[in-house]
Design a protein around this motif. Structure first.
Motif, PDB file in Angstrom:
ATOM      1  N   PHE A  18       0.806  -1.219   0.000  1.00 29.94           N
ATOM      2  CA  PHE A  18       0.000   0.000   0.000  1.00 29.94           C
ATOM      3  C   PHE A  18       0.845   1.277   0.000  1.00 29.94           C
ATOM      4  N   GLU A  19       2.147   1.163   0.248  1.00 33.02           N
ATOM      5  CA  GLU A  19       2.968   2.376   0.311  1.00 33.02           C
ATOM      6  C   GLU A  19       3.009   3.088  -1.035  1.00 33.02           C
ATOM      7  N   GLY A  20       3.205   2.334  -2.110  1.00 32.41           N
ATOM      8  CA  GLY A  20       3.306   2.945  -3.438  1.00 32.41           C
ATOM      9  C   GLY A  20       2.086   3.764  -3.817  1.00 32.41           C
ATOM     10  N   PRO A  21       0.872   3.192  -3.734  1.00 31.39           N
ATOM     11  CA  PRO A  21      -0.316   3.980  -4.087  1.00 31.39           C
ATOM     12  C   PRO A  21      -0.488   5.241  -3.245  1.00 31.39           C
ATOM     13  N   LEU A  22      -0.120   5.171  -1.963  1.00 31.99           N
ATOM     14  CA  LEU A  22      -0.242   6.371  -1.131  1.00 31.99           C
ATOM     15  C   LEU A  22       0.719   7.458  -1.595  1.00 31.99           C
ATOM     16  N   ARG A  23       1.937   7.079  -1.895  1.00 32.30           N
ATOM     17  CA  ARG A  23       2.906   8.071  -2.376  1.00 32.30           C
ATOM     18  C   ARG A  23       2.476   8.628  -3.727  1.00 32.30           C
ATOM     19  N   GLN A  24       1.933   7.771  -4.586  1.00 27.23           N
ATOM     20  CA  GLN A  24       1.467   8.229  -5.895  1.00 27.23           C
ATOM     21  C   GLN A  24       0.313   9.218  -5.770  1.00 27.23           C
ATOM     22  N   ARG A  25      -0.463   9.102  -4.700  1.00 28.35           N
ATOM     23  CA  ARG A  25      -1.567  10.029  -4.476  1.00 28.35           C
ATOM     24  C   ARG A  25      -1.124  11.257  -3.692  1.00 28.35           C
ATOM     25  N   GLY A  26       0.178  11.398  -3.492  1.00 25.77           N
ATOM     26  CA  GLY A  26       0.709  12.614  -2.892  1.00 25.77           C
ATOM     27  C   GLY A  26       0.766  12.636  -1.383  1.00 25.77           C
ATOM     28  N   TYR A  27       0.607  11.492  -0.736  1.00 26.20           N
ATOM     29  CA  TYR A  27       0.655  11.453   0.723  1.00 26.20           C
ATOM     30  C   TYR A  27       2.096  11.455   1.230  1.00 26.20           C
ATOM     31  N   ALA A  28       2.362  12.254   2.244  1.00 28.17           N
ATOM     32  CA  ALA A  28       3.581  12.125   3.037  1.00 28.17           C
ATOM     33  C   ALA A  28       3.301  11.055   4.091  1.00 28.17           C
ATOM     34  N   ILE A  29       4.191  10.098   4.216  1.00 28.38           N
ATOM     35  CA  ILE A  29       3.959   8.951   5.095  1.00 28.38           C
ATOM     36  C   ILE A  29       4.809   9.076   6.354  1.00 28.38           C
ATOM     37  N   GLU A  30       4.149   8.949   7.485  1.00 29.96           N
ATOM     38  CA  GLU A  30       4.815   8.982   8.787  1.00 29.96           C
ATOM     39  C   GLU A  30       4.409   7.719   9.540  1.00 29.96           C
ATOM     40  N   THR A  31       5.368   7.054  10.161  1.00 29.99           N
ATOM     41  CA  THR A  31       5.100   5.820  10.881  1.00 29.99           C
ATOM     42  C   THR A  31       5.335   6.022  12.372  1.00 29.99           C
ATOM     43  N   VAL A  32       4.387   5.555  13.180  1.00 24.71           N
ATOM     44  CA  VAL A  32       4.542   5.570  14.635  1.00 24.71           C
ATOM     45  C   VAL A  32       4.320   4.158  15.152  1.00 24.71           C
ATOM     46  N   ASP A  33       4.911   3.875  16.307  1.00 25.84           N
ATOM     47  CA  ASP A  33       4.827   2.540  16.882  1.00 25.84           C
ATOM     48  C   ASP A  33       3.958   2.536  18.130  1.00 25.84           C
ATOM     49  N   ALA A  34       3.038   1.574  18.197  1.00 24.09           N
ATOM     50  CA  ALA A  34       2.142   1.444  19.339  1.00 24.09           C
ATOM     51  C   ALA A  34       2.948   1.320  20.631  1.00 24.09           C
TER      52      ALA A  34
END
Length: 235
Positions: A18-34
């Protein structure tokens, strides 16, 4: 640039395909850990929250207190119609946040098997999956929450997916799993697989067979959902 916040419960269960489609749609991705840096304020404020899977249960808040904060933040997001995507445990947490029961299934569902889409599922982004096998990796299940739309079942689990309006999607199965990284899953869940008596060579073979065929469809499902959600958002 819209921000997608990825809530992880174990490091290898992440965005995957799912990372690729999100980046293609212009999303900046940030990851946090529970339990580390997934502060409720951050969960509430993200433009899109993706809640990933993990080996704990949505009803384990007595042992993992941060789950209570996650559930409250998810409840607030859903009430505000904020875009939210749940994967396996993430779907269970969404169900719990909406007041539905989450509980152990009849047996663990580990491996590749097809879905049975409901009528609503056939009209949803999941229609692209059709009768292709998807990866199942869970012991718990959930009831469909009040106000949600039931999308899919499997032979062993009646409730595999639901949506809430156009802004929230909950998937019990792992459409996001990148088949080229299956060894991370086999190592990370070694004890669970051994206790369930799973044949690892057979699981590798099934992943090599079904994973590459499903991967472009998985990306398409997410892209369709993102496009539908964007088109239906007010303003």
């Amino acid at each position: 640039m819209p921000r997608a916040l990825v809530l992880r419960h174990v490091a290898f269960e992440d965005l995957g395909l799912f990372e690729g489609p999100l980046r293609q749609r212009g999303y900046a991705i940030e990851t946090v850990d529970a339990g580390v840096d997934a502060h409720p304020r951050r969960l509430r404020s993200a433009d899109l929250l993706v809640i990933c899977g993990g080996p704990i249960s949505a009803y384990d808040a007595d042992r993992y207190p941060y789950l209570s904060e996650e559930i409250i933040a998810i409840r607030d997001r859903l009430a505000a119609r904020a875009p939210t995507l749940g994967l396996c445990l993430g779907a269970q947490l969404m169900a719990c946040a909406m007041g539905a029961r989450v509980y152990p299934g009849k047996r663990k569902e580990l491996g590749w098997a097809p879905l049975q889409l409901t009528e609503a599922g056939c009209a949803s982004p999941l229609a692209a999956v059709g009768d292709l096998p998807v990866l199942h990796w869970h012991g718990d299940t959930f009831d469909i929450p009040k106000g949600a739309t039931w999308l899919a079942a499997s032979a062993d689990t009646p409730h595999q997916a639901f949506s809430v309006g156009h802004h929230a999607l909950a998937l019990q199965f792992h459409l996001e799993m990148d088949p080229t990284r299956v060894e991370q899953w086999l190592i990370g869940h070694a004890l669970e697989l051994a206790e369930a008596g799973i044949n690892l060579p057979a699981l590798r073979t099934a992943t090599a067979l079904h994973g590459p065929q499903l991967a472009p469809i998985a990306r398409s499902v997410l892209t369709t959902w993102l496009d539908t959600m964007t088109a239906r958002r007010p303003g």
